[in-house]
Write a protein that holds these residues in place. Structure first.
Motif, PDB file in Angstrom:
ATOM      1  N   ALA A 174      43.316 -30.465 -27.253  1.00  0.00           N
ATOM      2  CA  ALA A 174      42.757 -29.316 -26.532  1.00  0.00           C
ATOM      3  C   ALA A 174      41.276 -29.103 -26.820  1.00  0.00           C
ATOM      4  O   ALA A 174      40.575 -28.461 -26.028  1.00  0.00           O
ATOM      5  CB  ALA A 174      43.544 -28.049 -26.884  1.00  0.00           C
ATOM      6  N   THR A 175      40.768 -29.644 -27.925  1.00  0.00           N
ATOM      7  CA  THR A 175      39.343 -29.482 -28.245  1.00  0.00           C
ATOM      8  C   THR A 175      38.475 -30.527 -27.540  1.00  0.00           C
ATOM      9  O   THR A 175      37.251 -30.396 -27.525  1.00  0.00           O
ATOM     10  CB  THR A 175      39.081 -29.567 -29.766  1.00  0.00           C
ATOM     11  OG1 THR A 175      39.281 -30.918 -30.223  1.00  0.00           O
ATOM     12  CG2 THR A 175      39.961 -28.598 -30.540  1.00  0.00           C
ATOM     13  N   LEU A 176      39.094 -31.569 -26.967  1.00  0.00           N
ATOM     14  CA  LEU A 176      38.346 -32.611 -26.272  1.00  0.00           C
ATOM     15  C   LEU A 176      37.924 -32.117 -24.892  1.00  0.00           C
ATOM     16  O   LEU A 176      38.607 -31.285 -24.281  1.00  0.00           O
ATOM     17  CB  LEU A 176      39.195 -33.876 -26.109  1.00  0.00           C
ATOM     18  CG  LEU A 176      39.803 -34.496 -27.365  1.00  0.00           C
ATOM     19  CD1 LEU A 176      40.541 -35.779 -27.005  1.00  0.00           C
ATOM     20  CD2 LEU A 176      38.750 -34.762 -28.427  1.00  0.00           C
ATOM     21  N   ASN A 177      36.807 -32.667 -24.384  1.00  0.00           N
ATOM     22  CA  ASN A 177      36.427 -32.307 -23.023  1.00  0.00           C
ATOM     23  C   ASN A 177      37.429 -32.929 -22.052  1.00  0.00           C
ATOM     24  O   ASN A 177      38.220 -33.810 -22.418  1.00  0.00           O
ATOM     25  CB  ASN A 177      34.977 -32.684 -22.711  1.00  0.00           C
ATOM     26  CG  ASN A 177      34.717 -34.179 -22.701  1.00  0.00           C
ATOM     27  OD1 ASN A 177      35.607 -34.992 -22.461  1.00  0.00           O
ATOM     28  ND2 ASN A 177      33.479 -34.559 -22.959  1.00  0.00           N
ATOM     29  N   SER A 178      37.420 -32.469 -20.805  1.00  0.00           N
ATOM     30  CA  SER A 178      38.444 -32.892 -19.846  1.00  0.00           C
ATOM     31  C   SER A 178      38.392 -34.399 -19.585  1.00  0.00           C
ATOM     32  O   SER A 178      39.433 -35.027 -19.392  1.00  0.00           O
ATOM     33  CB  SER A 178      38.305 -32.116 -18.537  1.00  0.00           C
ATOM     34  OG  SER A 178      37.026 -32.328 -17.974  1.00  0.00           O
ATOM     35  N   GLY A 179      37.196 -34.987 -19.584  1.00  0.00           N
ATOM     36  CA  GLY A 179      37.088 -36.431 -19.379  1.00  0.00           C
ATOM     37  C   GLY A 179      37.789 -37.223 -20.457  1.00  0.00           C
ATOM     38  O   GLY A 179      38.434 -38.244 -20.183  1.00  0.00           O
ATOM     39  N   ASN A 180      37.681 -36.776 -21.707  1.00  0.00           N
ATOM     40  CA  ASN A 180      38.363 -37.468 -22.809  1.00  0.00           C
ATOM     41  C   ASN A 180      39.853 -37.138 -22.851  1.00  0.00           C
ATOM     42  O   ASN A 180      40.675 -37.993 -23.183  1.00  0.00           O
ATOM     43  CB  ASN A 180      37.691 -37.142 -24.142  1.00  0.00           C
ATOM     44  CG  ASN A 180      36.367 -37.862 -24.303  1.00  0.00           C
ATOM     45  OD1 ASN A 180      36.173 -38.944 -23.767  1.00  0.00           O
ATOM     46  ND2 ASN A 180      35.443 -37.258 -25.022  1.00  0.00           N
ATOM     47  N   SER A 201      34.698 -29.977 -28.606  1.00  0.00           N
ATOM     48  CA  SER A 201      34.063 -28.727 -28.996  1.00  0.00           C
ATOM     49  C   SER A 201      34.168 -28.516 -30.508  1.00  0.00           C
ATOM     50  O   SER A 201      35.237 -28.131 -31.008  1.00  0.00           O
ATOM     51  CB  SER A 201      34.716 -27.546 -28.277  1.00  0.00           C
ATOM     52  OG  SER A 201      34.245 -26.327 -28.820  1.00  0.00           O
ATOM     53  N   PRO A 202      33.060 -28.739 -31.244  1.00  0.00           N
ATOM     54  CA  PRO A 202      33.089 -28.465 -32.682  1.00  0.00           C
ATOM     55  C   PRO A 202      33.415 -27.003 -32.991  1.00  0.00           C
ATOM     56  O   PRO A 202      34.102 -26.707 -33.969  1.00  0.00           O
ATOM     57  CB  PRO A 202      31.678 -28.820 -33.147  1.00  0.00           C
ATOM     58  CG  PRO A 202      31.163 -29.782 -32.120  1.00  0.00           C
ATOM     59  CD  PRO A 202      31.788 -29.337 -30.826  1.00  0.00           C
ATOM     60  N   GLU A 203      32.936 -26.104 -32.143  1.00  0.00           N
ATOM     61  CA  GLU A 203      33.210 -24.671 -32.349  1.00  0.00           C
ATOM     62  C   GLU A 203      34.699 -24.381 -32.219  1.00  0.00           C
ATOM     63  O   GLU A 203      35.271 -23.618 -33.007  1.00  0.00           O
ATOM     64  CB  GLU A 203      32.421 -23.823 -31.331  1.00  0.00           C
ATOM     65  CG  GLU A 203      30.921 -23.942 -31.440  1.00  0.00           C
ATOM     66  CD  GLU A 203      30.346 -25.216 -30.806  1.00  0.00           C
ATOM     67  OE1 GLU A 203      29.192 -25.567 -31.134  1.00  0.00           O
ATOM     68  OE2 GLU A 203      31.054 -25.879 -30.019  1.00  0.00           O
ATOM     69  N   GLN A 204      35.334 -24.988 -31.227  1.00  0.00           N
ATOM     70  CA  GLN A 204      36.773 -24.795 -31.042  1.00  0.00           C
ATOM     71  C   GLN A 204      37.550 -25.367 -32.227  1.00  0.00           C
ATOM     72  O   GLN A 204      38.516 -24.752 -32.697  1.00  0.00           O
ATOM     73  CB  GLN A 204      37.213 -25.448 -29.734  1.00  0.00           C
ATOM     74  CG  GLN A 204      38.612 -25.084 -29.303  1.00  0.00           C
ATOM     75  CD  GLN A 204      38.968 -25.689 -27.951  1.00  0.00           C
ATOM     76  OE1 GLN A 204      38.102 -26.102 -27.185  1.00  0.00           O
ATOM     77  NE2 GLN A 204      40.258 -25.758 -27.668  1.00  0.00           N
ATOM     78  N   VAL A 205      37.138 -26.524 -32.722  1.00  0.00           N
ATOM     79  CA  VAL A 205      37.779 -27.103 -33.907  1.00  0.00           C
ATOM     80  C   VAL A 205      37.628 -26.151 -35.085  1.00  0.00           C
ATOM     81  O   VAL A 205      38.588 -25.899 -35.823  1.00  0.00           O
ATOM     82  CB  VAL A 205      37.170 -28.489 -34.250  1.00  0.00           C
ATOM     83  CG1 VAL A 205      37.636 -28.974 -35.623  1.00  0.00           C
ATOM     84  CG2 VAL A 205      37.513 -29.512 -33.178  1.00  0.00           C
TER      85      VAL A 205
END
Length: 196
Positions: free
Chosen positions: A71-77, A133-137
């Protein structure tokens, strides 16, 4: 699928075979022994003054941590990484009891390269990602203030490129690997003057 590096002289097999595929076999499972070997390889990487700034968040497909990392990855990844056997987040610890850890980025980079090369040695594939997203992590996993998420890593077994569905992704998966020639990479008596 193999895409060995075309080098001017032979290099270590794990280096020659390492690349960053996106086509994973979603039925493959990473074993405890394999995952332990990856983390041991990372743990024994060099670091400035033995500060050991690298830490990893680890999720295996099917466990509760995996979807949290995904869930922290961008949609492309996310579009391809969900097939990986494991997802990891490389985190650097920036302080210790002596204060600021010098070269923490570099230490995490060395540890992660060890991890990736160990994956190749085990017949696995690994893909490092900045698209997360480092912030989300930080929020999701309760990282302390001196811990910075720097890289996401997918690990698993190779799959057929057709699983990527998108023709551009399939084409990129099949394309030859490219690097700068040595003459543009290593310099001698002045910048731009080839060392070899």
């Amino acid at each position: 699928m193999r895409k060995p590096a075309e080098t001017s002289v032979p290099v270590a097999p794990a280096i020659a075979e390492r690349w960053s595929p996106r086509a994973y076999d979603e039925t493959a499972v990473i074993t405890d022994a394999q995952l332990t070997a990856l983390l041991e390889a990372a743990r024994w990487a060099p670091s400035f003054g033995n500060t050991q700034p690298a830490r990893y968040l680890v999720g295996r497909r099917g466990d509760p941590v995996f979807p949290r990392i995904l869930a922290t990855l961008n949609s492309g990844n996310q579009a391809w990484a969900f097939r990986a056997s494991a997802l990891l987040i490389g985190v650097m610890v920036t302080t210790n009891e002596k204060g600021e850890v010098p070269y923490a980025d570099y230490g995490l980079g060395l540890a992660t390269e060890n991890l990736v090369l160990q994956a190749v040695e085990l017949g696995l594939i690994a893909h490092q990602m900045a698209g997360f997203s480092p912030e989300q992590v930080h929020e999701e996993f309760g990282l302390p203030e001196d811990a910075v998420a720097r890289v996401a890593i997918a690990v698993g077994s190779p799959g057929d490129p057709s699983v990527l569905d998108d023709p551009r992704r399939i084409e990129r998966e099949l394309a030859p690997r490219r690097r700068l020639p040595l003459a543009e990479f290593a310099f001698g008596d002045q910048w731009g003057s080839p060392a070899l």
